[in-house]
Design a protein around this motif. Structure first.
Motif, PDB file in Angstrom:
ATOM      1  N   GLY A   1       0.945  -1.336  -0.157  1.00  0.00           N
ATOM      2  CA  GLY A   1      -0.001  -0.158   0.040  1.00  0.00           C
ATOM      3  C   GLY A   1       0.778   1.212   0.013  1.00  0.00           C
ATOM      4  O   GLY A   1       0.662   2.225   0.866  1.00  0.00           O
ATOM      5  N   GLN A   2       1.809   1.426  -0.843  1.00  0.00           N
ATOM      6  CA  GLN A   2       2.591   2.782  -0.894  1.00  0.00           C
ATOM      7  C   GLN A   2       1.893   3.649  -2.203  1.00  0.00           C
ATOM      8  O   GLN A   2       1.678   3.089  -3.253  1.00  0.00           O
ATOM      9  CB  GLN A   2       3.994   2.412  -1.438  1.00  0.00           C
ATOM     10  N   ILE A   3       1.184   4.884  -1.806  1.00  0.00           N
ATOM     11  CA  ILE A   3       0.362   5.316  -2.702  1.00  0.00           C
ATOM     12  C   ILE A   3       0.813   6.757  -3.100  1.00  0.00           C
ATOM     13  O   ILE A   3       1.031   7.473  -2.058  1.00  0.00           O
ATOM     14  CB  ILE A   3      -0.912   5.231  -2.035  1.00  0.00           C
ATOM     15  N   ALA A   4       0.726   7.007  -4.149  1.00  0.00           N
ATOM     16  CA  ALA A   4       0.805   8.572  -4.701  1.00  0.00           C
ATOM     17  C   ALA A   4      -0.587   8.911  -5.061  1.00  0.00           C
ATOM     18  O   ALA A   4      -0.995   8.561  -6.199  1.00  0.00           O
ATOM     19  CB  ALA A   4       1.748   8.740  -5.641  1.00  0.00           C
ATOM     20  N   THR A   5      -1.367   9.748  -4.340  1.00  0.00           N
ATOM     21  CA  THR A   5      -2.766   9.941  -4.369  1.00  0.00           C
ATOM     22  C   THR A   5      -3.046  11.150  -5.285  1.00  0.00           C
ATOM     23  O   THR A   5      -2.321  11.812  -5.578  1.00  0.00           O
ATOM     24  CB  THR A   5      -3.354  10.008  -3.000  1.00  0.00           C
ATOM     25  N   PHE A   6      -4.250  11.141  -5.989  1.00  0.00           N
ATOM     26  CA  PHE A   6      -4.837  12.283  -6.732  1.00  0.00           C
ATOM     27  C   PHE A   6      -5.930  12.785  -6.118  1.00  0.00           C
ATOM     28  O   PHE A   6      -6.442  12.357  -5.338  1.00  0.00           O
ATOM     29  CB  PHE A   6      -5.335  11.712  -8.292  1.00  0.00           C
TER      30      PHE A   6
END
Length: 555
Positions: free
Chosen positions: A352-357
């Motif tokens: 769950g490593q996330i770069a969110t928008f």
């Protein structure tokens, strides 16, 4: 050696030479070049050997050897000090006549004034009466011809683990802001300020709020340095200064892991698998090139494999991509993101490593990126990478383009190194941050002052203290380390300017019995010896007197 060359009026010469030596002593206390180094050169004005003076007949005087160590020279800003503590709860101002008597009786010109702000440990503002007391102390110091090393603290013990050792950081910074006008206005009576404020006795350990907060400690030091633009702030250990001023940079990254990350060409479908309802390649929108993918409930997935030399302990992995949303919900977290699950070589996972928008409806492309560090003892072997938009009742769509993974090697530390002749005089915070050791010779590590004395700490501190103030006290008898041989060696190695005359009594007594106390007393800080003086034999009345004077700092 220190050489001075100057022409001067004959009528003022004798007065000048007397005042010159007094002033150069004061200058040496302020000037790290003279304080820390055995030999240095300073010059000014035409010398006797210059063109306009070359016809003069001169005589050179060789002065007697320096005074014996038993002859105490009460110069400012150096030597043994005495300590006097102030408590906000039971105030007592310094008395000028008492200070003058101590100076006269002992020859000491330095005191440590430790202000315990015990009434304000819970964060109340410092009262005006206490501020007035501190201001009055400087008047007394100045009248008595004494200068002070200052420290501020809130408690003088750690006996009650439930009681705070200091207020929170914002309250300490507020207290420093209250003190700043007084400190700035009285720098002439201050030698240095020990960073203090944190922990019992202001010694930067056993703290309620700061044991794991190096950034907060840095803010305290910076606030003090700003309040004292012409003085040095000292901190407790070499590692603390190195940590405060250390910065890290990442090396150039390795790229090229993501295939068809720009969604151009004929291999997109073979490089990107469908996630849930998958994706469609489109030319309706593109961040770069002419194509992107559009997703309504799912996304694109690619498995990325790292080489053995990549993704090791301390490596930084960065995931990023661009997206443009139409009619989506906002703040969807991992459901609208560039998403990564990481597998390590030992079979464990980081999920769950996330770069969110942001989501919604966007008129421009938005970049999202996120970095994470591979833990010690782990090596990343492969990454499951997703460009996803899913589980949204709003029924929108999201375009994705230019998906990328970068892998950086372990961060490289820069800054925090010892000062040199280039960096020491620029007035920066690091140039004005010095050191104090309050357990000099107490153990192999001086009770935690050093973490690696046999490594780089000794060379670092020796170099750094050539240009900054160094002082402290002994705190524990630790023969043979605390006896004369090591004491003389390390006092010189680390360029000590001041030491506590009252603590530790057993250590100080061992120096007297060992025969080195007179030498320690004489050589703390600077000790300038007039070596030679060259003067013309005959001059016309009212003319100039060129001279050469050679001094040596044997402190």
């Amino acid at each position: 050696m220190v050489a001075f060359h100057h022409p001067f009026s004959v009528a003022r010469t004798l007065h000048f030479v007397t005042m010159f030596l007094v002033l150069v002593r004061a200058k040496a206390a302020q000037d790290p070049l003279l304080r820390g180094r055995k030999k240095s050169e300073v010059s000014g004005g035409p010398s006797i050997g210059s063109h306009q003076n070359r016809k003069l007949q001169t005589s050179t005087v060789v002065y007697p050897a320096e005074l014996p160590y038993s002859s105490l020279v009460s110069n400012p800003e150096r030597g043994f000090y005495w300590q006097d503590s102030y408590y906000a709860s039971s105030t007592e101002r310094l008395d000028a006549s008492s200070l003058a008597s101590i100076r006269s009786d002992t020859g000491m010109t330095v005191m440590l004034r430790l202000y315990y702000l015990d009434d304000f440990v819970y964060g109340d503002d410092i009262s005006q009466s206490v501020l007035d007391d501190i201001e009055a102390d400087f008047d007394a110091l100045r009248t008595a011809g004494v200068k002070a090393v200052l420290r501020f603290a809130y408690v003088n013990n750690n006996d009650d683990p439930s009681a705070p050792t200091e207020p929170p950081k914002d309250k300490i910074l507020s207290h420093i802001a209250q003190l700043a006008p007084i400190l700035t206005a009285n720098q002439d009576a201050i030698i240095a300020v020990q960073a203090g404020f944190i922990g019992p006795w202001g010694e930067w350990h056993s703290s309620t709020h700061f044991d794991d907060d190096s950034e907060g400690k840095g803010e305290i030091v910076a606030a003090l340095l700003d309040a004292l633009p012409d003085r040095i702030v000292q901190i407790r250990t070499p590692l603390q200064k190195q940590t405060l001023y250390e910065t890290t940079v990442l090396p150039e990254p390795t790229t090229g892991y993501v295939l068809s990350g720009d969604f151009e060409g004929s291999n997109v479908a073979s490089n990107w698998n469908a996630h849930m309802n998958g994706y469609s390649i489109t030319s309706d929108e593109a961040h770069t090139g002419s194509h992107s993918i559009v997703v309504t409930n799912g996304g694109a997935k690619q498995q990325i494999y790292l080489e053995n030399s990549e993704g090791g302990p301390g490596s930084t992995i960065e995931i990023s991509g661009y997206s443009k949303s139409v009619g989506t919900s906002v703040a969807m977290g991992g459901d609208y993101s560039i998403y990564a699950d990481v597998k390590y070589t030992d079979g464990s996972y980081l999920y769950g490593q996330i770069a969110t928008f942001a989501g919604g409806t966007s008129t421009n492309w938005e970049k999202a990126e996120y970095s994470f560090v591979v833990p010690q003892g782990k090596t990343a072997s492969d990454i499951s990478l997703y460009a996803m938009y899913r589980n949204d009742n709003a029924g929108g769509q999201a375009y994705f383009d230019d998906i990328q993974v970068k892998v950086y090697g372990p961060a490289i530390s820069t800054g925090g190194g010892a000062l040199d002749s280039t960096s020491a005089y620029d007035g920066s915070h690091i140039a004005r941050t010095g050191h104090h050791n309050d357990c000099f010779l107490a153990s192999d590590t001086d009770f935690g002052t050093y973490t690696n004395p046999n490594g780089d700490e000794y060379p670092y501190l020796s170099q750094d203290t050539m240009y900054t103030a160094m002082g402290g006290e002994t705190c524990n008898e630790n023969a043979p380390r605390s006896e004369c041989t090591t004491a003389l060696s390390e006092l010189e190695l680390f360029h000590y300017s001041y030491l506590n005359s009252g603590y530790n009594e057993d250590v100080l007594q061992s120096w007297s019995l060992g025969g080195c106390m007179e030498e320690v007393t004489a050589k703390l800080g600077y000790r300038l010896v007039l070596q030679t003086g060259t003067f013309p034999i005959n001059l016309e009345p009212g003319g100039n007197l060129p001279y050469d004077i050679l001094l040596q700092n044997v402190g």
